[in-house]
Design a protein around this motif. Structure first.
Motif, mmCIF file in Angstrom:
data_model
loop_
_atom_site.group_PDB
_atom_site.id
_atom_site.type_symbol
_atom_site.label_atom_id
_atom_site.label_comp_id
_atom_site.label_asym_id
_atom_site.label_seq_id
_atom_site.Cartn_x
_atom_site.Cartn_y
_atom_site.Cartn_z
ATOM 1 N N UNK A 154 0.840 -1.208 0.000
ATOM 2 C CA UNK A 154 0.000 0.000 0.000
ATOM 3 C C UNK A 154 0.871 1.253 0.000
ATOM 4 N N UNK A 155 2.000 1.189 0.696
ATOM 5 C CA UNK A 155 2.906 2.340 0.771
ATOM 6 C C UNK A 155 3.744 2.489 -0.495
ATOM 7 N N UNK A 156 3.849 1.422 -1.276
ATOM 8 C CA UNK A 156 4.793 1.439 -2.396
ATOM 9 C C UNK A 156 6.227 1.490 -1.875
ATOM 10 N N UNK A 157 6.454 0.885 -0.705
ATOM 11 C CA UNK A 157 7.773 0.944 -0.063
ATOM 12 C C UNK A 157 8.750 -0.013 -0.747
ATOM 13 N N UNK A 158 10.032 0.269 -0.567
ATOM 14 C CA UNK A 158 11.068 -0.644 -1.052
ATOM 15 C C UNK A 158 11.375 -1.638 0.056
ATOM 16 N N UNK A 159 11.350 -2.910 -0.284
ATOM 17 C CA UNK A 159 11.606 -3.911 0.750
ATOM 18 C C UNK A 159 12.077 -5.212 0.103
ATOM 19 N N UNK A 185 2.801 -7.756 14.760
ATOM 20 C CA UNK A 185 2.203 -7.182 13.547
ATOM 21 C C UNK A 185 1.550 -5.818 13.794
ATOM 22 N N UNK A 186 0.868 -5.667 14.936
ATOM 23 C CA UNK A 186 0.210 -4.381 15.210
ATOM 24 C C UNK A 186 1.231 -3.270 15.382
ATOM 25 N N UNK A 187 2.322 -3.553 16.088
ATOM 26 C CA UNK A 187 3.368 -2.549 16.290
ATOM 27 C C UNK A 187 4.054 -2.208 14.962
ATOM 28 N N UNK A 188 4.239 -3.210 14.118
ATOM 29 C CA UNK A 188 4.883 -2.960 12.814
ATOM 30 C C UNK A 188 3.998 -2.060 11.957
ATOM 31 N N UNK A 189 2.693 -2.350 11.949
ATOM 32 C CA UNK A 189 1.780 -1.504 11.162
ATOM 33 C C UNK A 189 1.807 -0.073 11.683
ATOM 34 N N UNK A 190 1.820 0.082 13.004
ATOM 35 C CA UNK A 190 1.882 1.426 13.587
ATOM 36 C C UNK A 190 3.198 2.115 13.233
ATOM 37 N N UNK A 191 4.290 1.369 13.314
ATOM 38 C CA UNK A 191 5.606 1.948 12.998
ATOM 39 C C UNK A 191 5.592 2.506 11.570
ATOM 40 N N UNK A 192 5.124 1.696 10.641
ATOM 41 C CA UNK A 192 5.125 2.116 9.238
ATOM 42 C C UNK A 192 4.157 3.278 9.005
ATOM 43 N N UNK A 193 2.973 3.211 9.643
ATOM 44 C CA UNK A 193 1.991 4.292 9.473
ATOM 45 C C UNK A 193 2.546 5.614 9.995
ATOM 46 N N UNK A 194 3.220 5.566 11.134
ATOM 47 C CA UNK A 194 3.786 6.792 11.714
ATOM 48 C C UNK A 194 4.940 7.293 10.860
ATOM 49 N N UNK A 195 5.784 6.387 10.435
ATOM 50 C CA UNK A 195 6.957 6.823 9.674
ATOM 51 C C UNK A 195 6.555 7.472 8.350
ATOM 52 N N UNK A 238 -3.467 6.069 8.927
ATOM 53 C CA UNK A 238 -3.682 6.053 10.375
ATOM 54 C C UNK A 238 -4.702 7.107 10.796
ATOM 55 N N UNK A 239 -5.464 7.627 9.864
ATOM 56 C CA UNK A 239 -6.525 8.595 10.181
ATOM 57 C C UNK A 239 -6.031 10.022 10.036
ATOM 58 N N UNK A 240 -6.849 10.844 9.399
ATOM 59 C CA UNK A 240 -6.426 12.227 9.121
ATOM 60 C C UNK A 240 -6.653 13.131 10.338
ATOM 61 N N UNK A 241 -7.701 12.877 11.113
ATOM 62 C CA UNK A 241 -7.992 13.723 12.288
ATOM 63 C C UNK A 241 -7.657 12.936 13.555
ATOM 64 N N UNK A 242 -7.676 13.641 14.697
ATOM 65 C CA UNK A 242 -7.407 12.956 15.969
ATOM 66 C C UNK A 242 -8.461 11.882 16.223
#
Ligand code: GSH
Length: 225
Positions: free
Chosen positions: A21-26, A67-77, A82-86
Motif C-alpha cells: 500500500x505504501x509502495x515501499x522498497x523492501x 504485527x500491530x506494532x509494525x503496522x503502527x511503525x510504518x503508518x507513523x513513519x 492512520x486517520x487524518x484527524x485525531x
C-alpha cells in the motif's frame, strides 16, 4: 528500505499488504515455520517471542516485532493509513487493537482446533467458531455503510482482512453478514492487496527459509559469536 521476516500466514500478510500500500522498497527474508526456523537462535535474537512477522528498517536499523506494532511503525513513519484527524486516528487504533487482541487470538485458536489439533476436540473447535462468529457480527454492525472500518482505508483494515478472508476455513458463513461480504470483496479487489498475495504465495511452496541471511543479519546487528 525494509527487510520483512515473513511467512505467508495471516499475520505475515498484514505487513506485506501495508508495504505494498505504501509502495515501499523492501525485500523478504523467508522463515519457514513448518521447519521450526522461528526457533533458530539467530531468529530468536531478532524476536525473543520467536514469531513472524518482524520488520527491519534499513534506514536506522530499527527492528520491530508484533504485527500491530509494525503496522503502527510504518503508518507513523510514512504518515499514512492512520486517520487524518485525531478522532479518526483513535478509531483506527481502537480497531487495530480489536484485531490484535480479539479477532486474531480467537481466529487463531479457531484455526488450530479445526485444522491442526492432533486429536479432535469438538468443544474447543465449536467454542472458537462461536467466538469468531460473534466478532464478525460486531464488525458487521460497526461497518454500517462505510467502505472501510474507519471510513478511509487504514492499518485497521490491513490487520483485519488477512484473518477475515479465511472465513471458510474458520467455519464462518457470510450469508447473514452482507456488509462484511461486500467489504471482503472490496478489499480483495484492491490492487495493492492483490499484489501482496501474489508476492507472498510462492513462499508457501518453498522448502527452506533464508536461514543464512537471518544469521548474517543477526550477526550484523548484534555481533557474531
Ligand atoms: N501477536 C503476534 C502473533 C504472531 C504469530 O502468531 N505468528 C505466527 C504465524 S501467523 C508464528 O510465527 N507462529 C510460529 C510459532 O508460534 O511457533 C503478532 O501479531 O505479530
Amino acid at each position: 528500505m525494509y527487510t520483512l521476516f515473513f511467512t505467508p500466514t495471516a499475520n505475515g500478510y498484514k505487513v506485506l499488504v501495508m508495504l505494498e500500500a505504501l509502495g515501499a522498497q523492501y525485500d523478504i527474508c523467508h522463515i519457514n515455520l513448518s521447519r521450526d526456523e522461528q526457533h533458530l537462535p539467530a531468529f530468536s535474537r531478532l524476536n525473543r517471542h520467536a514469531k513472524i512477522p518482524v520488520l527491519l528498517d534499513r534506514d536506522n536499523q530499527q527492528l520491530v516485532a508484533e504485527s500491530g506494532a509494525i503496522l503502527l511503525y510504518l503508518a507513523e513513519k510514512h504518515g499514512r493509513f492512520i486517520g487524518a484527524s485525531l478522532d479518526a486516528r483513535w478509531q483506527v487504533l481502537q480497531w487495530l487493537m480489536w484485531q490484535v487482541s480479539s479477532l486474531g487470538p480467537m481466529a487463531g485458536q479457531n484455526y488450530h482446533f479445526n485444522h491442526q489439533v492432533p486429536e479432535p476436540h469438538p468443544y474447543s473447535a465449536d467454542r472458537y467458531v462461536a467466538q469468531t462468529h460473534r466478532l464478525f457480527q460486531v464488525f458487521e454492525q460497526a461497518l454500517a455503510l462505510q467502505p472501510y472500518i474507519c471510513g478511509d482505508y487504514s492499518i485497521a483494515d490491513m490487520s483485519i482482512y488477512p484473518w477475515m478472508r479465511l472465513h471458510r476455513l474458520l467455519r464462518i458463513n457470510l450469508d447473514g453478514l452482507p456488509r462484511t461480504a461486500d467489504y471482503l470483496h472490496r478489499m480483495t479487489s484492491r490492487a495493492d492487496i492483490q499484489r501482496a498475495y501474489v508476492i507472498g504465495a510462492p513462499y508457501q511452496e518453498r522448502l527452506e527459509g533464508d536461514v543464512d541471511r537471518v544469521q548474517a543479519i543477526a550477526d550484523a546487528l548484534y555481533g557474531g559469536h
